[in-house]
Motif scaffolding. Sequence first.
Motif, mmCIF file in Angstrom:
data_model
loop_
_atom_site.group_PDB
_atom_site.id
_atom_site.type_symbol
_atom_site.label_atom_id
_atom_site.label_comp_id
_atom_site.label_asym_id
_atom_site.label_seq_id
_atom_site.Cartn_x
_atom_site.Cartn_y
_atom_site.Cartn_z
ATOM 1 N N LYS A 79 2.078 57.315 32.536
ATOM 2 C CA LYS A 79 2.370 57.129 33.953
ATOM 3 C C LYS A 79 1.592 58.160 34.773
ATOM 4 C CE LYS A 79 5.502 54.019 32.926
ATOM 5 N NZ LYS A 79 5.299 52.578 33.189
ATOM 6 N N ASP A 80 1.001 57.674 35.863
ATOM 7 C CA ASP A 80 0.283 58.559 36.798
ATOM 8 C C ASP A 80 -0.757 59.420 36.084
ATOM 9 O OD1 ASP A 80 1.699 57.705 39.093
ATOM 10 O OD2 ASP A 80 3.388 58.956 38.500
ATOM 11 N N ILE A 81 -1.650 58.757 35.353
ATOM 12 C CA ILE A 81 -2.744 59.472 34.701
ATOM 13 C C ILE A 81 -4.078 58.885 35.158
ATOM 14 C CG2 ILE A 81 -1.338 59.909 32.657
ATOM 15 C CD1 ILE A 81 -3.274 57.875 31.231
ATOM 16 N N VAL A 82 -5.133 59.661 34.953
ATOM 17 C CA VAL A 82 -6.487 59.223 35.310
ATOM 18 C C VAL A 82 -7.355 59.308 34.062
ATOM 19 C CG1 VAL A 82 -8.527 59.655 36.723
ATOM 20 C CG2 VAL A 82 -6.238 60.008 37.689
ATOM 21 N N ILE A 83 -8.033 58.199 33.752
ATOM 22 C CA ILE A 83 -8.921 58.139 32.590
ATOM 23 C C ILE A 83 -10.347 58.001 33.082
ATOM 24 C CG2 ILE A 83 -9.503 56.860 30.492
ATOM 25 C CD1 ILE A 83 -6.599 55.750 30.579
ATOM 26 N N ILE A 88 -8.237 49.061 26.216
ATOM 27 C CA ILE A 88 -9.305 49.476 25.313
ATOM 28 C C ILE A 88 -10.535 49.793 26.149
ATOM 29 C CG2 ILE A 88 -10.709 48.857 23.309
ATOM 30 C CD1 ILE A 88 -8.563 46.805 22.576
ATOM 31 N N THR A 89 -10.975 51.037 26.138
ATOM 32 C CA THR A 89 -12.099 51.460 26.963
ATOM 33 C C THR A 89 -13.428 51.188 26.253
ATOM 34 O OG1 THR A 89 -12.053 53.714 26.075
ATOM 35 C CG2 THR A 89 -10.672 53.252 28.007
ATOM 36 N N SER A 90 -14.523 51.449 26.959
ATOM 37 C CA SER A 90 -15.854 51.177 26.405
ATOM 38 C C SER A 90 -16.154 52.017 25.173
ATOM 39 C CB SER A 90 -16.918 51.430 27.480
ATOM 40 O OG SER A 90 -16.880 52.787 27.902
ATOM 41 N N SER A 91 -15.494 53.157 25.050
ATOM 42 C CA SER A 91 -15.708 54.017 23.881
ATOM 43 C C SER A 91 -14.815 53.631 22.706
ATOM 44 C CB SER A 91 -15.452 55.485 24.263
ATOM 45 O OG SER A 91 -14.129 55.645 24.744
ATOM 46 N N GLY A 92 -13.950 52.619 22.888
ATOM 47 C CA GLY A 92 -13.079 52.176 21.814
ATOM 48 C C GLY A 92 -11.714 52.849 21.788
ATOM 49 N N ASN A 93 -11.478 53.766 22.726
ATOM 50 C CA ASN A 93 -10.168 54.416 22.784
ATOM 51 C C ASN A 93 -9.108 53.419 23.268
ATOM 52 O OD1 ASN A 93 -11.197 56.929 21.990
ATOM 53 N ND2 ASN A 93 -11.717 57.485 24.094
ATOM 54 N N GLU A 94 -7.911 53.513 22.692
ATOM 55 C CA GLU A 94 -6.822 52.615 23.070
ATOM 56 C C GLU A 94 -5.683 53.414 23.704
ATOM 57 O OE1 GLU A 94 -5.516 49.987 20.001
ATOM 58 O OE2 GLU A 94 -7.551 49.310 19.491
ATOM 59 N N TYR A 95 -5.149 52.879 24.805
ATOM 60 C CA TYR A 95 -4.074 53.538 25.535
ATOM 61 C C TYR A 95 -2.905 52.561 25.704
ATOM 62 C CZ TYR A 95 -7.778 56.860 26.830
ATOM 63 O OH TYR A 95 -8.804 57.773 26.805
ATOM 64 N N PRO A 118 -23.718 46.076 32.064
ATOM 65 C CA PRO A 118 -22.288 46.227 32.325
ATOM 66 C C PRO A 118 -21.566 46.929 31.170
ATOM 67 C CG PRO A 118 -22.804 43.951 31.758
ATOM 68 C CD PRO A 118 -24.116 44.668 31.900
ATOM 69 N N ILE A 119 -20.601 47.736 31.529
ATOM 70 C CA ILE A 119 -19.732 48.411 30.564
ATOM 71 C C ILE A 119 -18.371 47.724 30.634
ATOM 72 C CG2 ILE A 119 -18.627 50.572 29.907
ATOM 73 C CD1 ILE A 119 -21.649 50.563 29.551
ATOM 74 N N TYR A 120 -17.842 47.290 29.473
ATOM 75 C CA TYR A 120 -16.627 46.489 29.473
ATOM 76 C C TYR A 120 -15.394 47.251 29.000
ATOM 77 C CZ TYR A 120 -19.508 42.353 30.249
ATOM 78 O OH TYR A 120 -20.371 41.427 30.797
ATOM 79 N N ASN A 121 -14.280 46.878 29.606
ATOM 80 C CA ASN A 121 -12.951 47.272 29.125
ATOM 81 C C ASN A 121 -12.190 45.997 28.767
ATOM 82 O OD1 ASN A 121 -11.946 50.263 31.019
ATOM 83 N ND2 ASN A 121 -13.627 49.903 29.604
ATOM 84 N N THR A 122 -11.149 46.154 27.973
ATOM 85 C CA THR A 122 -10.287 45.017 27.624
ATOM 86 C C THR A 122 -8.838 45.425 27.819
ATOM 87 O OG1 THR A 122 -11.865 44.186 25.977
ATOM 88 C CG2 THR A 122 -9.586 43.407 25.810
ATOM 89 N N LEU A 123 -8.077 44.549 28.478
ATOM 90 C CA LEU A 123 -6.652 44.780 28.649
ATOM 91 C C LEU A 123 -5.909 43.718 27.838
ATOM 92 C CD1 LEU A 123 -4.681 46.654 30.149
ATOM 93 C CD2 LEU A 123 -4.511 44.911 31.932
#
Length: 391
Positions: free
Chosen positions: A139-143, A126-133, A175-180
Amino acid sequence: MKHDHKRIEEVFQILRKPKEMQVNFLMKYQDNPQMIELYEELRKYKEAGFLLEQIDPPNVGLEWQKLKNKLQNQKKHRNNLTIAASIAVLLACTLALLFEKTSWEHKEYIVRSNRIAKGESKAVLITSSGNEYELEKLKDIVISEKQGMQIIADSDNVIQYCEEQKTEKLENEEPIYNTLKVPRLGEYELVLSDGTKVHLNSETELKYPVKFSGKERIVELIGEAYFEVVSNPEVPFVVRTNRVDTRVLGTEFNVNAYPAENVDVTLVEGKVELHSKKNINKIVLQPGENAQLQTGMSKMQISRVDVRKYTAWRDGYFYFEKERLEDIFIKLERWYDFKVFYQNPGVKDFEFRMRADRDAEFKDIAKRLEKTGRISIQISGNAVIVSDVNR
């Protein structure tokens, strides 16, 4: 405990059916302790009746008629049964059920060939913008992230944070947070922006800044994770859980902090400082030591341990050393897709020793537990029923 007529009738009928029907019943009422308790009472009386048959076989037709009369009388009054009346009905059920010669013969070891799914590398970012991956699908991508950071998800099931371009480090930068989030039946690896490696176990959540700033490197953990912290004496690394903070300079350690369970911090290399949120005293661990904070307690217990017991999951295997069966199944349920039911609650406290690969099929682990001669395990779909072979 009181049971009305309809509940006793339902359990009575389900006990006369094949085991598959009984498993469905247990799944249906897994969140209803009263129905599970009633089922357990009836089952115990039913098993006990095997001994009665050998001593003095009853008149099955007569006992069946007695039971029918009791049930009809209960319907007329429509009142809850008293404890005494419940026991009388249970005994009648026993006599009627036992001598129909259904598939309740005792078997010492019962393990069906049903295949239970096991865990794999998977997680949700979950990125700082709320997008979920869903990382197992990417595989082999850049966000691209904020603050000039890039998230690289590679084909080896690892994500890592890199600076796309060097930016000026601001003293008061927010700080900008991500969540795994790693779900049940999953695990995943993460490389933070400072190079620290984190291996996350099943049912684990880690919140962290995409880029560390300030005087500490702070991450927040729910669940279990193994940390390999990059040394930086000027900026300590802190793992926060709901009950214990672990502060390090550079080291390897494991933190187990699942909700409603004991907290365990195990040091492999280096040195860590622990602070319980209910105790002002700080504790320093040495390599090979474990600190445990039991549920509801405020004082941590320190002991020398075999660290493999606490870090085995990270190396791809289970390591149980005189552990309660219930605790073993809690760990297994996080990695394998099943729900466990205990026919005899006392087996939960049986202790076992075992080492097993996390890549093994669940049925093979079940067979190894059965070979101890203490328990019987039946698998039906993803339901696992455990009982004491001596009962």
